[in-house]
Design a protein around this motif. Sequence first.
Motif, PDB file in Angstrom:
ATOM      1  N   TYR A   1       7.950  84.256  35.571  1.00  0.00           N
ATOM      2  CA  TYR A   1       8.897  84.012  36.673  1.00  0.00           C
ATOM      3  C   TYR A   1       9.523  82.629  36.535  1.00  0.00           C
ATOM      4  CZ  TYR A   1       7.298  88.043  39.375  1.00  0.00           C
ATOM      5  OH  TYR A   1       7.016  89.307  39.799  1.00  0.00           O
TER       6      TYR A   1
ATOM      7  N   TYR B   1      16.533  86.578  48.106  1.00  0.00           N
ATOM      8  CA  TYR B   1      15.261  87.150  47.655  1.00  0.00           C
ATOM      9  C   TYR B   1      14.688  88.187  48.604  1.00  0.00           C
ATOM     10  CZ  TYR B   1      13.303  83.590  50.775  1.00  0.00           C
ATOM     11  OH  TYR B   1      13.016  82.823  51.864  1.00  0.00           O
TER      12      TYR B   1
ATOM     13  N   LEU C   1       9.345  91.999  34.459  1.00  0.00           N
ATOM     14  CA  LEU C   1       9.594  90.833  35.307  1.00  0.00           C
ATOM     15  C   LEU C   1       9.894  91.164  36.773  1.00  0.00           C
ATOM     16  CD1 LEU C   1       9.975  87.635  35.213  1.00  0.00           C
ATOM     17  CD2 LEU C   1      12.409  88.181  35.303  1.00  0.00           C
TER      18      LEU C   1
ATOM     19  N   VAL D   1      12.412  87.737  44.144  1.00  0.00           N
ATOM     20  CA  VAL D   1      11.420  86.660  44.049  1.00  0.00           C
ATOM     21  C   VAL D   1      11.899  85.479  44.894  1.00  0.00           C
ATOM     22  CG1 VAL D   1      10.226  85.068  42.487  1.00  0.00           C
ATOM     23  CG2 VAL D   1      10.795  87.383  41.723  1.00  0.00           C
TER      24      VAL D   1
ATOM     25  N   VAL E   1      16.806  86.022  39.230  1.00  0.00           N
ATOM     26  CA  VAL E   1      15.405  86.217  39.612  1.00  0.00           C
ATOM     27  C   VAL E   1      15.298  86.410  41.130  1.00  0.00           C
ATOM     28  CG1 VAL E   1      13.108  85.159  39.612  1.00  0.00           C
ATOM     29  CG2 VAL E   1      14.555  84.963  37.603  1.00  0.00           C
TER      30      VAL E   1
END
Lengths: 288, 235
Positions: free
Chosen positions: A170, B75, B103, A186, A181
């Motif tokens: 990450y 997020y 991931l 995340v 990401v």
Amino acid sequence: MSTQALFGQLLIGLINGSFYALLSLGLAVIFGLLNIINFTHGAQYMLGAFVAYFLLNKAGLGYWWALAVVPVLVGVSGMVVERLMLRHLYRLDHLYGLLLTFGLALILEGIFRNEFGSAGLPYSMPESLTGVYNLGFMYLPIYRAWVIVASLAICLGTWFLIERTKLGAYLRAATENGALVQAFGVNVPRMITLTYGFGVGLAGLAGVFAAPIYQVSPQMGSSLIIVVFAVVVIGGMGSIMGSIVTGFGLGVIEGLTKYFYPEASSTVIFVIMAIVLMIRPQGLFGQR
Amino acid sequence: MAEEVLRVADLHAWYGESHVLHGVDFSVHRGEVVTLLGRNGAGRTSTLKAILGLVGRRTGSIRVNGVETVAWPTYRIAHLGIGYCPEERGIFSSLSVEENLVLPPEIAAGGMSLDEIFEMFPNLRERRATAQGTKLSGGEQQMLAMARILRTGANLLLLDEITEGLAPVIVQALGRIIVKLKERGFTIVLVEQNFRFAAPLADRHYVMEHGRIAESFSAPQLASKTEMLHEYLGV
């Protein structure tokens, strides 16, 4: 000159290298993800030593407690700085982060100099680590051996965490493309806060390691950090393995220089930096 | 009609001072494949990015599975079931192929297993040990960029220019994969330049121009709309 002196300088080189590696590692981790050159790093290292000193003298908590508690306390203080100040600078030029962290370093050092003066405060070695090993060809102080081994273990552990685990994946991915990401779900802002706290915590830990060797003094960080920045430049900005290898390597080279040509010992790292910048500007381990 | 998975209303978006979306309205129902067509700069990529909160500022309404997300941080939005495949693919060079593949965190139950993914993308099975994701060919990187969002349990896929720069044989393979994904019940928004790729796959089409939806029509109306499309797309 004797071999005893040579080994003595090598040992000093390895000790200095341990601190170069621990500090440049933290800088590398922080620069990689936050894109901020953390000029407060030396002051945070100094803070680590002082917190260890306070724990011992005000709370009666000794060295081993300090090893566990100081990185957390210093790391949390870093997280507060990240949340309140650094966070607002990510979209701006590097220069602003550099100015802010440099200013913080000056303020921190100023406060401690004002309170405690420039003379160092002594921090006694833990009893279990006093004494020396007789290796036959030289005497090895146990505390110094401990610092070298512990630093190396922490450096390699950090490398493993970043290069070989999911959490590290990450981190590496967010270093390349944080927006994507985040789009995967995340919580990157939290990761940034924790990463800064981790890097700063490493500096605090280095401060605890340093306290029994050097004296605890307000300017202990500023004299070290200049060399550490040279190490970071030589290793390659943001490279994890680069900081570890160049940290220890340059410590040893510095030690050898002290033995063979002492006049150059304080400049040799900067000469190497200049040469590396000319031949390989991205640093020995840097990409592109 | 099936429930709305995505409902965008009066969406405006800015990058800094530049106002890129000027009131976008469209909706996508469960199980549909919908395209956003238009010239470069018409606002298609920005629309996908705005849905994910990747633009500087946005106003209006974006409902994902019925939840209003326009004020949410990026997020959190993925966790409503969105998988995003960006333009330029976004493969990470510091991650191995396998690390790239695993991931994106799991956001809901029911994602495809690695075995199912490798069955759909046999090349990736062979290349999974490759140390650097970006060492793959362009087509393989595109496959990887799609494969990694199928594991997560996302049911709404936002795919940005997946055919760009790829050889015709790979474009055909991607077309077959889209058909399979639709059969598995995925809802898909395709941003496409390649209309001949998108036309047989989609249930409905939206045409964008100047940061808003200019036209919309369903697959059966396609024949009567070719004239208009030529004009908008300049093809």
